[in-house]
Motif scaffolding. Sequence first.
Motif, PDB file in Angstrom:
ATOM      1  N   HIS A 124       0.814  -1.212   0.000  1.00 25.15           N
ATOM      2  CA  HIS A 124       0.000   0.000   0.000  1.00 25.15           C
ATOM      3  C   HIS A 124       0.853   1.271   0.000  1.00 25.15           C
ATOM      4  N   HIS A 127       0.992   3.688  -3.249  1.00 30.09           N
ATOM      5  CA  HIS A 127       0.051   4.753  -3.584  1.00 30.09           C
ATOM      6  C   HIS A 127       0.210   5.984  -2.699  1.00 30.09           C
ATOM      7  N   ASP A 158      -6.739  -0.856   2.790  1.00 25.92           N
ATOM      8  CA  ASP A 158      -7.146  -1.948   1.913  1.00 25.92           C
ATOM      9  C   ASP A 158      -7.303  -1.421   0.486  1.00 25.92           C
ATOM     10  N   LYS A 159      -6.639  -2.061  -0.441  1.00 23.62           N
ATOM     11  CA  LYS A 159      -6.753  -1.754  -1.869  1.00 23.62           C
ATOM     12  C   LYS A 159      -6.584  -0.274  -2.178  1.00 23.62           C
ATOM     13  N   GLY A 160      -5.553   0.339  -1.586  1.00 19.98           N
ATOM     14  CA  GLY A 160      -5.258   1.728  -1.892  1.00 19.98           C
ATOM     15  C   GLY A 160      -6.122   2.742  -1.174  1.00 19.98           C
ATOM     16  N   HIS A 161      -6.941   2.311  -0.212  1.00 15.73           N
ATOM     17  CA  HIS A 161      -7.785   3.220   0.555  1.00 15.73           C
ATOM     18  C   HIS A 161      -7.453   3.096   2.040  1.00 15.73           C
TER      19      HIS A 161
END
Length: 185
Positions: A124, A127, A158-161
């Motif tokens: 992560h 990003h 999670d997933k770039g957030h």
Amino acid sequence: MKKCLNNGRLPELVSELDWYALLVPPQKEFAAQEILSKRDIATFCPFQSVWRKPSRYSKDKVLKHYPVMPRYLFAGFAGQVDWYRLFQMPLVSAVVGVAGEPRCFDNMDAFIRNFRNGLRRPDHDRHMPTHREFGVGDTAVIVDSALAGRHVVVESIDKGHAFFTVEMFGGEMRLSLPTDKLEAA
């Protein structure tokens, strides 16, 4: 047969060899490792992996490897070492020793076990702004959105957030923003 150990290959060789620390020119650790490996010398270079932009014009980051111990490379030898031949190889400047005598490392297998696959930053981080990465439990500041300037504690990623809780409208709300909208506080 190539005996390059930086990816954890051939760990059975570690205890059978005498390991020495070699001094190489700055930023040439991986090049020296490749040269020695091509000459059938077992090598090990502990490294860390970090996400970096290839240029200031690129938005995407790539995984780059940096040596943990700059200018040092470990080489394993079976039996007597031909120092004369070793120092004629490109990029090998010196060997670490005591009182002018090369000294081998005793506990190399434990050292290699600690750095077997390198030190890798979490995915992560890819990003996040360079040098402003944060993790779960860290305090981050929101840099872009209607909440800009507000400090939050990151609960999960999670997933770039990044997910966090903010007090709004008389209660607590769980919100998420893309990780590039936050920076470490």
